[in-house]
Design a protein around this motif. Structure first.
Motif, mmCIF file in Angstrom:
data_model
loop_
_atom_site.group_PDB
_atom_site.id
_atom_site.type_symbol
_atom_site.label_atom_id
_atom_site.label_comp_id
_atom_site.label_asym_id
_atom_site.label_seq_id
_atom_site.Cartn_x
_atom_site.Cartn_y
_atom_site.Cartn_z
ATOM 1 N N THR A 162 115.312 111.487 -22.346
ATOM 2 C CA THR A 162 116.214 112.456 -22.969
ATOM 3 C C THR A 162 116.585 113.547 -21.964
ATOM 4 O OG1 THR A 162 116.426 114.118 -24.732
ATOM 5 C CG2 THR A 162 114.205 113.748 -23.837
ATOM 6 N N PRO A 163 117.765 114.163 -22.085
ATOM 7 C CA PRO A 163 118.083 115.307 -21.226
ATOM 8 C C PRO A 163 117.510 116.618 -21.775
ATOM 9 C CG PRO A 163 119.967 114.779 -22.581
ATOM 10 C CD PRO A 163 118.928 113.732 -22.875
ATOM 11 N N PHE A 164 116.897 116.568 -22.952
ATOM 12 C CA PHE A 164 116.397 117.771 -23.604
ATOM 13 C C PHE A 164 114.884 117.924 -23.439
ATOM 14 C CE2 PHE A 164 120.104 116.350 -26.205
ATOM 15 C CZ PHE A 164 120.977 117.358 -25.808
ATOM 16 N N LEU A 195 126.098 112.246 -26.207
ATOM 17 C CA LEU A 195 125.895 113.177 -25.115
ATOM 18 C C LEU A 195 127.162 113.360 -24.290
ATOM 19 C CD1 LEU A 195 122.369 112.002 -23.874
ATOM 20 C CD2 LEU A 195 122.901 114.060 -25.197
ATOM 21 N N GLU A 196 127.903 112.273 -24.108
ATOM 22 C CA GLU A 196 129.133 112.359 -23.325
ATOM 23 C C GLU A 196 130.136 113.296 -23.990
ATOM 24 O OE1 GLU A 196 130.508 108.379 -22.888
ATOM 25 O OE2 GLU A 196 128.809 107.753 -21.632
ATOM 26 N N ARG A 197 130.246 113.239 -25.307
ATOM 27 C CA ARG A 197 131.173 114.118 -26.025
ATOM 28 C C ARG A 197 130.818 115.584 -25.828
ATOM 29 N NH1 ARG A 197 130.541 110.225 -30.223
ATOM 30 N NH2 ARG A 197 129.163 111.638 -31.391
ATOM 31 N N ARG A 198 129.555 115.858 -25.607
ATOM 32 C CA ARG A 198 129.096 117.246 -25.435
ATOM 33 C C ARG A 198 128.960 117.637 -23.974
ATOM 34 N NH1 ARG A 198 127.844 115.157 -29.974
ATOM 35 N NH2 ARG A 198 127.439 116.387 -31.871
ATOM 36 N N GLY A 199 129.256 116.710 -23.078
ATOM 37 C CA GLY A 199 129.195 117.001 -21.663
ATOM 38 C C GLY A 199 127.785 117.227 -21.143
ATOM 39 N N VAL A 200 126.804 116.651 -21.818
ATOM 40 C CA VAL A 200 125.404 116.838 -21.419
ATOM 41 C C VAL A 200 125.080 115.913 -20.245
ATOM 42 C CG1 VAL A 200 123.000 116.682 -22.151
ATOM 43 C CG2 VAL A 200 124.751 117.493 -23.759
ATOM 44 N N LYS A 201 124.496 116.494 -19.216
ATOM 45 C CA LYS A 201 124.122 115.723 -18.032
ATOM 46 C C LYS A 201 122.606 115.711 -17.881
ATOM 47 C CE LYS A 201 128.523 115.449 -16.879
ATOM 48 N NZ LYS A 201 129.258 114.164 -16.930
ATOM 49 N N GLY A 202 122.146 114.936 -16.863
ATOM 50 C CA GLY A 202 120.716 114.883 -16.585
ATOM 51 C C GLY A 202 120.251 116.155 -15.901
#
Length: 424
Positions: A14-16, A71-78
């Protein structure tokens, strides 16, 4: 461990913050959703909510294991953080309901937007909970007793060609295999009730051969007829096998489903040979699906007697370590009050040459060693193929190499020369 909870261990990416994701997982699979809702009182949460028991963070990854549009829709990266997460689930949430247990410990977890990888790695069940479910009818000791093999590895083979043989041709092959000295024969997973050899014809033809062989020699070979189908048909097929004095039926577990196998178990005293074909789709990715330990635990709750574990140095993708671990957990007891072990079935590219690796890794002969080509393609014929396997196991008992043991054993030597050349 509490007798009122089932403990599940997951590998998560997860990125979180992993601890935050663990709480989301616990809520999603018990009394919660993405936000607190009306009726979700503190009292209800205390009674029904799953509990995060441990979060152990591992090394992060630079690239996500799986795509994730949320995640892509929210622009979340690693970076993509990885962790091992333990969650306990109250038994009262699902009770003695296998389908709901499976939906609870896995279910929608694989679809969570917060993760780019999730795999169920282990499942620990209270002994009292396990005892609410089906037990194997034969298991390890019952299978030995049925075929008259009090000790040593049990040797089996598969009907080949996989499909295409008529009922009578199948019976003729079974006669050859019985005379060759096998303990066990099974249908291939792709041959169940085909038009060219329907079970209504194949079962009587094959069992006539097995009964005649038993009357003549005193040894009754166990034949696993593939009855994979809808539940009503499987029950009919199992009844036919029983009427013909058969002792075993086979089912493709992943495609028949928990409920069908449970219901079959409750209505037949025959051994249920659990074939795991399709397991690779559930397990092959290290961060998706399910490991063998929780997989076999749930199928054992359905009451199977035998479980396929693949084979060492075989033709499939699993490393030998996975095969060894699978055999070990199959032979482990899930209850402290009864022997509920299931027989591990080694198959896929097995022959006399893979026996030493199997023996040294497993250190047990409580197994079914299945060899198709290693028996049927032996250059001296199927009987020599069976003998070569038994000679290979005898060599392990004496602690000598196959090459040394084969000096006065033409069947083993022929196997080593013939199959060994193709392995090099």
């Amino acid at each position: 461990m509490s007798t009122q909870d089932v403990l599940a261990r997951y590998a998560v990416e997860t990125p979180f913050e992993p601890a935050r994701v663990a709480e989301i997982m616990a809520g999603e699979q018990s009394c919660g959703t993405f936000t607190r809702v009306a009726g979700e009182t503190d009292e209800l949460r205390q009674r029904a909510r799953a509990t995060v028991c441990a979060v152990r963070e591992l090394a992060a990854a630079d690239v996500a294991s799986l795509p994730n549009a949320w995640l892509e829709r929210r622009g979340v990266k690693g970076p993509w953080r990885r962790a091992e997460i333990d969650i306990s689930f109250p038994v009262a949430n699902f009770g003695a309901n296998l389908a709901t247990l499976a939906a609870t410990v896995s279910g929608n977890l694989y679809d969570l937007g917060e993760v780019t990888g999730l795999r169920l790695e282990s499942l620990t069940l209270p002994s009292s909970f396990r005892m609410q479910f089906e037990l194997p009818r034969l298991g390890v000791d019952g299978t030995r007793a049925s075929i008259g093999a009090s000790d040593g590895a049990m040797v089996g083979t598969i009907i080949k060609p996989n499909v295409g043989l008529t009922a009578q041709q199948t019976a003729e092959l079974v006669k050859t295999l019985c005379e060759a000295g096998v303990d066990f024969i099974k249908d291939d997973e792709v041959c169940a009730n085909p038009a060219h050899a329907p079970l209504a014809e194949r079962v009587p033809a094959v069992m006539a051969v097995i009964r005649e062989h038993a009357q003549r020699t005193g040894k009754k070979v166990m034949m696993a007829f593939n009855i994979s189908d809808d539940l009503d048909a499987m029950r009919r097929h199992a009844d036919l096998v029983r009427q013909q004095e058969g002792t075993c039926v086979m089912a493709s577990l992943n495609y028949c489903g928990f409920s069908a196998i449970q219901s079959l178990r409750r209505t037949t005293e025959l051994a249920v040979h659990g074939h795991r074909n399709g397991f690779g789709a559930l397990s092959r990715h290290p961060l998706l699906g399910i490991g063998y330990q929780p997989y076999q635990a749930m199928w054992r709750l359905a009451g199977v007697d035998h479980m396929h574990v693949h084979g060492l140095q075989g033709k499939f993708s699993q490393p030998d370590s996975e095969v060894v671990d699978a055999a070990a957990v199959s032979l482990g007891r899930m209850s402290d009050s009864v022997d509920d072990r299931v027989l591990p079935v080694f198959s896929s590219g097995q022959w006399a040459g893979t026996v030493p690796a199997t023996w040294h890794a497993v250190q047990s002969q409580d197994l079914l060693f299945m060899s198709g080509g290693g028996i049927l393609a032996h250059p001296m014929g199927p009987a020599a193929g069976v003998v070569s396997l038994r000679q290979a196991w005898a060599a392990q008992q004496e602690g000598v190499s196959l090459a040394h043991y084969s000096r006065n054993m033409p069947e083993l030597k022929a196997a080593l020369d013939f199959f060994g050349a193709s392995q090099s």
